[in-house]
Design an enzyme around this catalytic site. Structure first.
Site, PDB file in Angstrom:
ATOM      1  N   GLY A  49       0.818  -1.201   0.000  1.00 36.68           N
ATOM      2  CA  GLY A  49       0.000   0.000   0.000  1.00 36.68           C
ATOM      3  C   GLY A  49       0.854   1.254   0.000  1.00 36.68           C
ATOM      4  O   GLY A  49       0.580   2.204   0.720  1.00 36.68           O
ATOM      5  N   HIS A  50       1.919   1.223  -0.812  1.00 41.75           N
ATOM      6  CA  HIS A  50       2.808   2.373  -0.906  1.00 41.75           C
ATOM      7  C   HIS A  50       3.627   2.297  -2.189  1.00 41.75           C
ATOM      8  O   HIS A  50       3.604   1.297  -2.896  1.00 41.75           O
ATOM      9  CB  HIS A  50       3.745   2.446   0.302  1.00 41.75           C
ATOM     10  CG  HIS A  50       4.688   1.297   0.409  1.00 41.75           C
ATOM     11  ND1 HIS A  50       4.400   0.179   1.151  1.00 41.75           N
ATOM     12  CD2 HIS A  50       5.911   1.089  -0.134  1.00 41.75           C
ATOM     13  CE1 HIS A  50       5.402  -0.674   1.056  1.00 41.75           C
ATOM     14  NE2 HIS A  50       6.339  -0.145   0.279  1.00 41.75           N
ATOM     15  N   SER A  51       4.349   3.378  -2.443  1.00 46.85           N
ATOM     16  CA  SER A  51       5.306   3.471  -3.537  1.00 46.85           C
ATOM     17  C   SER A  51       6.603   4.021  -2.963  1.00 46.85           C
ATOM     18  O   SER A  51       6.588   4.665  -1.915  1.00 46.85           O
ATOM     19  CB  SER A  51       4.769   4.415  -4.618  1.00 46.85           C
ATOM     20  OG  SER A  51       5.722   4.632  -5.633  1.00 46.85           O
ATOM     21  N   ARG A  96       2.512  -0.639  -4.890  1.00 45.67           N
ATOM     22  CA  ARG A  96       2.394  -2.081  -4.721  1.00 45.67           C
ATOM     23  C   ARG A  96       1.483  -2.419  -3.559  1.00 45.67           C
ATOM     24  O   ARG A  96       1.457  -1.717  -2.544  1.00 45.67           O
ATOM     25  CB  ARG A  96       3.761  -2.732  -4.530  1.00 45.67           C
ATOM     26  CG  ARG A  96       4.428  -2.679  -3.155  1.00 45.67           C
ATOM     27  CD  ARG A  96       5.136  -1.403  -2.762  1.00 45.67           C
ATOM     28  NE  ARG A  96       5.844  -0.709  -3.782  1.00 45.67           N
ATOM     29  CZ  ARG A  96       7.111  -0.921  -4.123  1.00 45.67           C
ATOM     30  NH1 ARG A  96       7.833  -1.769  -3.445  1.00 45.67           N
ATOM     31  NH2 ARG A  96       7.677  -0.225  -5.078  1.00 45.67           N
TER      32      ARG A  96
END
Length: 132
Positions: A49-51, A96
């Site tokens: 839940g991040h980049s 992702r």
């Protein structure tokens, strides 16, 4: 672009006593500075839940399976990781999400840098705006 995401095969030394996956210096397109792993993840849980702004990562399912969904700002694609000799290369700048962890799944992550909170984009809308 989503085409930058790569599945690749990790060299394996086969032995009747058990196989050995080998990742030596120079094998990956970056030198890794951090190694960590996810385990005991409930099947209903989401991870990721991040980049990353700069960091690159390789994800490997050492045991069990899980699904990785990658978003490039325009399109998304999902990958099922379920073999310890297959890695998923995620360059910087991709969102992702990891989900659908099987019982006993272990996700190994090889990261190009040490942990730095400033390198994370944790809000999907901020991520989308960064792609404009």
């Amino acid at each position: 672009m989503i085409e930058e995401i790569q599945l690749f095969e990790i060299p394996v030394v086969e032995d009747v006593r058990g196989n050995l996956g080998v990742i030596e210096s120079g094998f990956l397109p970056f030198e890794f500075k951090r190694v960590y792993y996810l385990f005991d993840v409930p099947s209903s849980a989401f991870r990721g839940g991040h980049s990353h702004i700069l960091q690159k990562e390789v994800l490997i399912a050492l045991s069990g399976s899980f699904e990785v969904t990658i978003h490039d700002g325009n399109s998304k694609k999902s990958y099922l990781l379920n073999k310890p000799n297959i890695g998923l290369l995620i360059p910087n700048g991709f969102w992702r999400e990891l989900e659908n962890f099987s019982s006993g799944a272990v996700c190994l992550v090889l990261a190009s840098d040490v942990f730095d909170e400033e390198d994370y984009i944790r809000d999907f809308n901020v991520f989308l705006n960064s792609k404009k």
